[in-house]
Enzyme design. Sequence first.
Site, short mmCIF file in Angstrom:
data_model
loop_
_atom_site.label_atom_id
_atom_site.label_comp_id
_atom_site.label_asym_id
_atom_site.label_seq_id
_atom_site.Cartn_x
_atom_site.Cartn_y
_atom_site.Cartn_z
N ASP A 440 0.97 -1.16 0.19
CA ASP A 440 -0.11 0.09 0.07
C ASP A 440 0.92 1.38 0.02
O ASP A 440 2.11 1.48 0.46
CB ASP A 440 -0.32 0.68 0.87
CG ASP A 440 -1.79 1.04 1.96
OD1 ASP A 440 -2.54 1.89 0.10
OD2 ASP A 440 -1.09 1.33 2.87
N ASP A 640 -1.33 -1.01 5.65
CA ASP A 640 -1.58 -0.65 7.77
C ASP A 640 -3.06 0.31 7.74
O ASP A 640 -3.24 -0.11 8.89
CB ASP A 640 -0.97 1.11 7.83
CG ASP A 640 -0.87 2.02 7.26
OD1 ASP A 640 -1.56 2.40 5.82
OD2 ASP A 640 -0.92 2.85 7.84
N ASP A 644 -6.89 -1.51 4.16
CA ASP A 644 -5.77 -3.08 3.45
C ASP A 644 -6.23 -4.37 3.57
O ASP A 644 -5.32 -5.18 3.46
CB ASP A 644 -4.33 -2.90 3.93
CG ASP A 644 -3.97 -1.60 3.18
OD1 ASP A 644 -3.69 -1.17 1.86
OD2 ASP A 644 -3.72 -0.31 4.12
#
Length: 752
Positions: A440, A640, A644
Amino acid sequence: MTVDPNSTPHHASHGGEDYHFCSAGCQAKFVADPQAYLGDRGPEPVASLGAIWTCPMHPQIRRDGPGTCPICGMALEPEEPSLDDAPNPELVDFTRRLWVSGVLTLPLLAVSMGAEMLGIHLVDPMLSPWIQLLLTAPIVLWGGLPFFERGWMSLRTHHYNMFTLIAIGVGAAFLYSLVATIAPGLLPPSFREHGAMVPVYYEAAGVVVTLVLLGQVLELRARAATGRAIRALLNLSPKTAHRLDGDGVEREIQLADIVVGDRLRVRPGEAIPVDGVVTEGRSAVDESMLTGEPAPVVKEVAASVTGGTVNGTGSLVIEARAIGSDTVLARIVKMVGQAQRSRAPIQAVADRISGWFVPLVVLIAVAAFVIWNLVGPEPRFGHALLNAIAVLIIACPCALGLATPMSIMVGTGRGAHAGVLVKNAEALQALDKVDTLVIDKTGTLTEGKPRLIAVEPGEGFSKDDLLSAAAAVESRSEHPLAHAIVTAAETAGLDLSPVEDFESQTGLGISGRVAGRAIVVGNAAQMRRVGVDSGSLDAAAERHRSDGAGVMLVAIDGRLAGLLAVADPLKQSARDAIARLRENGLRIVMLTGDSRGTAEAIARQIGGIDEVHADLKPEDKARIVGELKAKGAIVAMAGDGINDAPALAAADVGVAMGTGTDVAIESAGMTLTKGDLAAMVRARRLARATMANIRQNLFFSFLFNGIGVPVAAGVLYPVAGILMSPMFAGAAMALSSFTVVLNALRLNTVKL
């Protein structure tokens, strides 16, 4: 000694009470460790001895107290970690049995082997069997009693293990020798040596028990080292803290007495007692024991601090926010403990083999006995019995069973000190094989906190005038970029005037009146809406956008006042971490819900990104992970945020940033405590080192048994005249398990 509180100059306070001393030396010793003198060590800071005991090789076995595993016979260990570093009861018991057995084994060897090998008869030959019986009986019947108990349990439960073989082998040698001593007439005349006495094999039974006890003691001591990682984490928290009362008086209290909201003073060099937020002071804090990063981190007012980290040279006052089992350190300890008891998929190989290993060894022992008794040299029965016993003793399924769990226990503990928390052994094994890393952007590659990076005023306006006017209007907005502008203005010490007539224009920007002036903030379309020409700043705006920044144009009283650029900056270690991960052979794919332009700008700044997917929803991230897996990739996902979590769960191994949300951490199989991709490099090295260690242990176990069992059966005798004594077989068996444990402990020295 009696001390007069009124006359002595040496005093100290602890737990709200005053103590008085006869000398400065006694006072210093008390202050260093009050509990050592008060006789009450108080509650443990994070975890305590649990009521549930489990087997390190078979975690499905759970008992309310100590005992032995019904499957493998190993001693159960407490499920919850503890600060108690004392040896477990089994180690104390086996050590006592080893000393007694060792003392009796020495004269036993002198009597039996002296006569057999050197022709030296220390006692009358007719009395020798009785002397050997007196020496061997305590060794076998008391020293070896745990082995017979576990062997009998294995037979009753049909879970055959090393104690099955030891009990059969030692029991056969001892019982035969007992019959030969007490009632030799029951045995055929062919059993007698030179037509006189029936030979006895007490030394085989006695020495094997002593050697197995030695191996068990060495193994238990080595296994105890695997718990040092957790105890080291537990010891990070101090036993006491300094609480500031409402009147500002500082009092020393036990860690268990802290409640959320307490104000605590952390002196220079002290460990921070609980998780909290700095309310006063400034200092550099050493977080290396939790994150693996050696550089201290500066902590100022409003900064978060973690219990167990060490304060530097400054003094801090913190407000307690998490205590007891809610602290980061407590959660880490719990996660490490769970990971150490988890099972890697590769363990299934050892489990399947162990299932038929013991019955196969018994069949080989029976076959060796029959063949030697039929075609072996004289004395046939003696050779047959000793070779069968040697086969039973040397075969060690325990080494095979220990190969995986010992490496997992040491590896997960080692990772905890390097900022890599492994949730389960399956994640560790999967990370070793990963070839694609999906990451990410926000909060993983970038800090996740937008910051104002540029203020470019138009003609006739100053930077401060531009920033204060824009920040005043943005103070009424909830947008993350607005927060970055307001924070920058406050940091610069600018005063923000009240806002009137505030309005938000969806998709364009915001507007309002500040100190009588009309302020408009937004994009180029917003400027066109209010009739302001932004062409003079188009080039500057495009430059910032190409670097991944968000650009806001500002107009004051109908004139272009300038632009503000806000960006989510890259983490300092991001470029280096990506480069090192690529050196490890990983393909890097970036996923983000941000715009294509911003995503590609970040990818250019970092370098080494193979694929970029932007404008994604949470379900899109999980879908892309699934597509990569469908193409044959073994995928690790690092993220995080809540968005996600689906992708973390869909990946072969999910890696959560420790600074992220609880949902992300729960969805992942691994957590990087500092939220830094540099720890991902360490995680990869840890996975590879641990799996290599497991393979070494399994190879050693297979090789040892593959060579040892045939040699013990006597296959080398026709070629080289080599036979293996049960005593050597016992020593080899004991050393095999010990060697596996020692090899696992080497993971503590691996550089991550």
